[in-house]
Design a protein around this motif. Structure first.
Motif, PDB file in Angstrom:
ATOM      1  N   MET A 120       0.853  -1.185   0.000  1.00  0.00           N
ATOM      2  CA  MET A 120       0.000   0.000   0.000  1.00  0.00           C
ATOM      3  C   MET A 120       0.889   1.236   0.000  1.00  0.00           C
ATOM      4  O   MET A 120       1.903   1.285   0.681  1.00  0.00           O
ATOM      5  CB  MET A 120      -0.903   0.004   1.228  1.00  0.00           C
ATOM      6  N   THR A 121       0.469   2.222  -0.754  1.00  0.00           N
ATOM      7  CA  THR A 121       1.158   3.505  -0.814  1.00  0.00           C
ATOM      8  C   THR A 121       0.198   4.596  -0.373  1.00  0.00           C
ATOM      9  O   THR A 121      -0.955   4.615  -0.795  1.00  0.00           O
ATOM     10  CB  THR A 121       1.633   3.802  -2.252  1.00  0.00           C
ATOM     11  N   THR A 122       0.689   5.474   0.458  1.00  0.00           N
ATOM     12  CA  THR A 122      -0.102   6.618   0.881  1.00  0.00           C
ATOM     13  C   THR A 122       0.544   7.862   0.301  1.00  0.00           C
ATOM     14  O   THR A 122       1.741   8.085   0.480  1.00  0.00           O
ATOM     15  CB  THR A 122      -0.147   6.722   2.420  1.00  0.00           C
ATOM     16  N   GLU A 123      -0.229   8.637  -0.418  1.00  0.00           N
ATOM     17  CA  GLU A 123       0.261   9.856  -1.056  1.00  0.00           C
ATOM     18  C   GLU A 123      -0.597  11.031  -0.614  1.00  0.00           C
ATOM     19  O   GLU A 123      -1.770  10.877  -0.293  1.00  0.00           O
ATOM     20  CB  GLU A 123       0.173   9.733  -2.585  1.00  0.00           C
ATOM     21  N   GLN A 124      -0.017  12.208  -0.670  1.00  0.00           N
ATOM     22  CA  GLN A 124      -0.744  13.429  -0.369  1.00  0.00           C
ATOM     23  C   GLN A 124      -1.232  14.061  -1.667  1.00  0.00           C
ATOM     24  O   GLN A 124      -0.487  14.125  -2.643  1.00  0.00           O
ATOM     25  CB  GLN A 124       0.160  14.416   0.354  1.00  0.00           C
ATOM     26  N   ILE A 125      -2.473  14.487  -1.683  1.00  0.00           N
ATOM     27  CA  ILE A 125      -3.026  15.267  -2.787  1.00  0.00           C
ATOM     28  C   ILE A 125      -3.356  16.642  -2.229  1.00  0.00           C
ATOM     29  O   ILE A 125      -4.006  16.761  -1.191  1.00  0.00           O
ATOM     30  CB  ILE A 125      -4.305  14.628  -3.373  1.00  0.00           C
ATOM     31  N   VAL A 126      -2.918  17.676  -2.913  1.00  0.00           N
ATOM     32  CA  VAL A 126      -3.235  19.035  -2.503  1.00  0.00           C
ATOM     33  C   VAL A 126      -4.514  19.446  -3.226  1.00  0.00           C
ATOM     34  O   VAL A 126      -4.603  19.336  -4.451  1.00  0.00           O
ATOM     35  CB  VAL A 126      -2.084  20.004  -2.850  1.00  0.00           C
ATOM     36  N   TYR A 127      -5.493  19.896  -2.456  1.00  0.00           N
ATOM     37  CA  TYR A 127      -6.748  20.377  -3.021  1.00  0.00           C
ATOM     38  C   TYR A 127      -6.838  21.882  -2.805  1.00  0.00           C
ATOM     39  O   TYR A 127      -6.659  22.357  -1.687  1.00  0.00           O
ATOM     40  CB  TYR A 127      -7.952  19.700  -2.348  1.00  0.00           C
ATOM     41  N   PHE A 128      -7.111  22.605  -3.868  1.00  0.00           N
ATOM     42  CA  PHE A 128      -7.247  24.057  -3.779  1.00  0.00           C
ATOM     43  C   PHE A 128      -8.707  24.418  -3.598  1.00  0.00           C
ATOM     44  O   PHE A 128      -9.569  23.890  -4.290  1.00  0.00           O
ATOM     45  CB  PHE A 128      -6.705  24.733  -5.047  1.00  0.00           C
ATOM     46  N   GLU A 129      -8.971  25.339  -2.684  1.00  0.00           N
ATOM     47  CA  GLU A 129     -10.343  25.795  -2.435  1.00  0.00           C
ATOM     48  C   GLU A 129     -10.923  26.473  -3.673  1.00  0.00           C
ATOM     49  O   GLU A 129     -12.101  26.350  -3.954  1.00  0.00           O
ATOM     50  CB  GLU A 129     -10.368  26.781  -1.257  1.00  0.00           C
ATOM     51  N   GLN A 130     -10.070  27.199  -4.414  1.00  0.00           N
ATOM     52  CA  GLN A 130     -10.503  27.921  -5.610  1.00  0.00           C
ATOM     53  C   GLN A 130      -9.577  27.571  -6.769  1.00  0.00           C
ATOM     54  O   GLN A 130      -8.377  27.435  -6.570  1.00  0.00           O
ATOM     55  CB  GLN A 130     -10.447  29.437  -5.378  1.00  0.00           C
ATOM     56  N   PRO A 131     -10.121  27.441  -7.976  1.00  0.00           N
ATOM     57  CA  PRO A 131      -9.261  27.214  -9.141  1.00  0.00           C
ATOM     58  C   PRO A 131      -8.645  28.520  -9.618  1.00  0.00           C
ATOM     59  O   PRO A 131      -9.059  29.600  -9.189  1.00  0.00           O
ATOM     60  CB  PRO A 131     -10.238  26.669 -10.180  1.00  0.00           C
ATOM     61  N   GLY A 132      -7.673  28.418 -10.494  1.00  0.00           N
ATOM     62  CA  GLY A 132      -7.179  29.606 -11.164  1.00  0.00           C
ATOM     63  C   GLY A 132      -5.717  29.907 -10.949  1.00  0.00           C
ATOM     64  O   GLY A 132      -4.984  29.145 -10.312  1.00  0.00           O
ATOM     65  N   PRO A 133      -5.288  31.040 -11.488  1.00  0.00           N
ATOM     66  CA  PRO A 133      -3.867  31.378 -11.541  1.00  0.00           C
ATOM     67  C   PRO A 133      -3.221  31.608 -10.177  1.00  0.00           C
ATOM     68  O   PRO A 133      -1.997  31.506 -10.064  1.00  0.00           O
ATOM     69  CB  PRO A 133      -3.821  32.644 -12.398  1.00  0.00           C
ATOM     70  N   ASP A 134      -4.003  31.906  -9.153  1.00  0.00           N
ATOM     71  CA  ASP A 134      -3.418  32.090  -7.821  1.00  0.00           C
ATOM     72  C   ASP A 134      -2.804  30.801  -7.279  1.00  0.00           C
ATOM     73  O   ASP A 134      -2.057  30.841  -6.303  1.00  0.00           O
ATOM     74  CB  ASP A 134      -4.477  32.594  -6.830  1.00  0.00           C
ATOM     75  N   GLN A 135      -3.104  29.687  -7.908  1.00  0.00           N
ATOM     76  CA  GLN A 135      -2.588  28.383  -7.452  1.00  0.00           C
ATOM     77  C   GLN A 135      -1.312  27.962  -8.194  1.00  0.00           C
ATOM     78  O   GLN A 135      -0.756  26.903  -7.932  1.00  0.00           O
ATOM     79  CB  GLN A 135      -3.656  27.297  -7.627  1.00  0.00           C
ATOM     80  N   THR A 136      -0.835  28.787  -9.121  1.00  0.00           N
ATOM     81  CA  THR A 136       0.297  28.387  -9.960  1.00  0.00           C
ATOM     82  C   THR A 136       1.534  28.042  -9.142  1.00  0.00           C
ATOM     83  O   THR A 136       2.149  26.986  -9.348  1.00  0.00           O
ATOM     84  CB  THR A 136       0.620  29.494 -10.994  1.00  0.00           C
TER      85      THR A 136
END
Length: 181
Positions: free
Chosen positions: A1-17
């Motif tokens: 088993m592998t455990t990985e982290q996924i980053v979820y952004f509250e809002q989409p768009g260029p501020d997440q670059t």
């Protein structure tokens, strides 16, 4: 088993670059990947990535909109020249999920709409991976990081296995690094 982290952004768009590319950096290092396929319509994301990876062992495969998709070509010609001079590739190609004007609604739109259930960036990542694969810029079975966004900038990054549209089942999303909710 592998455990990985996924980053979820509250809002989409260029501020997440910036945060998206931080996720990309981690995957490049951990998985020893040296190629990024990225969407860039106006050149902002490509310019950001070229600056970030300048002098590093990372090749960028930049995929802008195809000619004729919108009013003129929005990707700057001088950025194409810079990319080529730095060993990167800018690939203008038929957008696989945007052929409705030619062929009408059909399977491509069904696939695109299904992928949008995850987010717009996932749809674009899958599309540009196949576009790069069809051009021989990503080899079948090659593991790459694919980056896209919602509108502008970057907010989605996946680790994918390359393929072409002649063998869709060979493509694989092995990791979701980040995406908007």
């Amino acid at each position: 088993m592998t455990t990985e982290q996924i980053v979820y952004f509250e809002q989409p768009g260029p501020d997440q670059t910036e945060a998206t590319f931080a996720c990309v950096d981690q995957a490049l290092a951990e998985l020893d990947i040296h190629k990024i396929v990225l969407a860039s319509t106006r050149g902002d994301t490509a310019r950001y990535a070229m600056d970030r990876y300048q002098g590093q062992d990372v090749q960028l495969i930049v995929v802008p909109h195809q000619y004729g998709f919108g009013p003129g070509q929005r990707f700057p010609p001088e950025l194409v020249e810079r990319a080529l001079a730095e060993g990167h590739v800018v690939h203008f190609s038929t957008m696989l999920f945007h052929q409705e004007k030619t062929w009408g609604d059909g399977p491509a739109q069904v696939v695109a709409n299904f992928l949008r259930l995850f987010c717009q960036g996932v749809k674009v990542c899958v599309e540009i991976l196949f576009m790069a694969g069809n051009a021989g810029l990503v080899e079948a079975g090659e593991q790459v990081v694919v980056v896209a966004g919602t509108g502008r900038g970057a907010d989605t990054a996946l680790v994918m296995t390359g393929s072409t549209t002649t063998d869709l089942r060979a493509a694989h999303i092995s990791r979701i690094l980040c995406k908007p909710l």
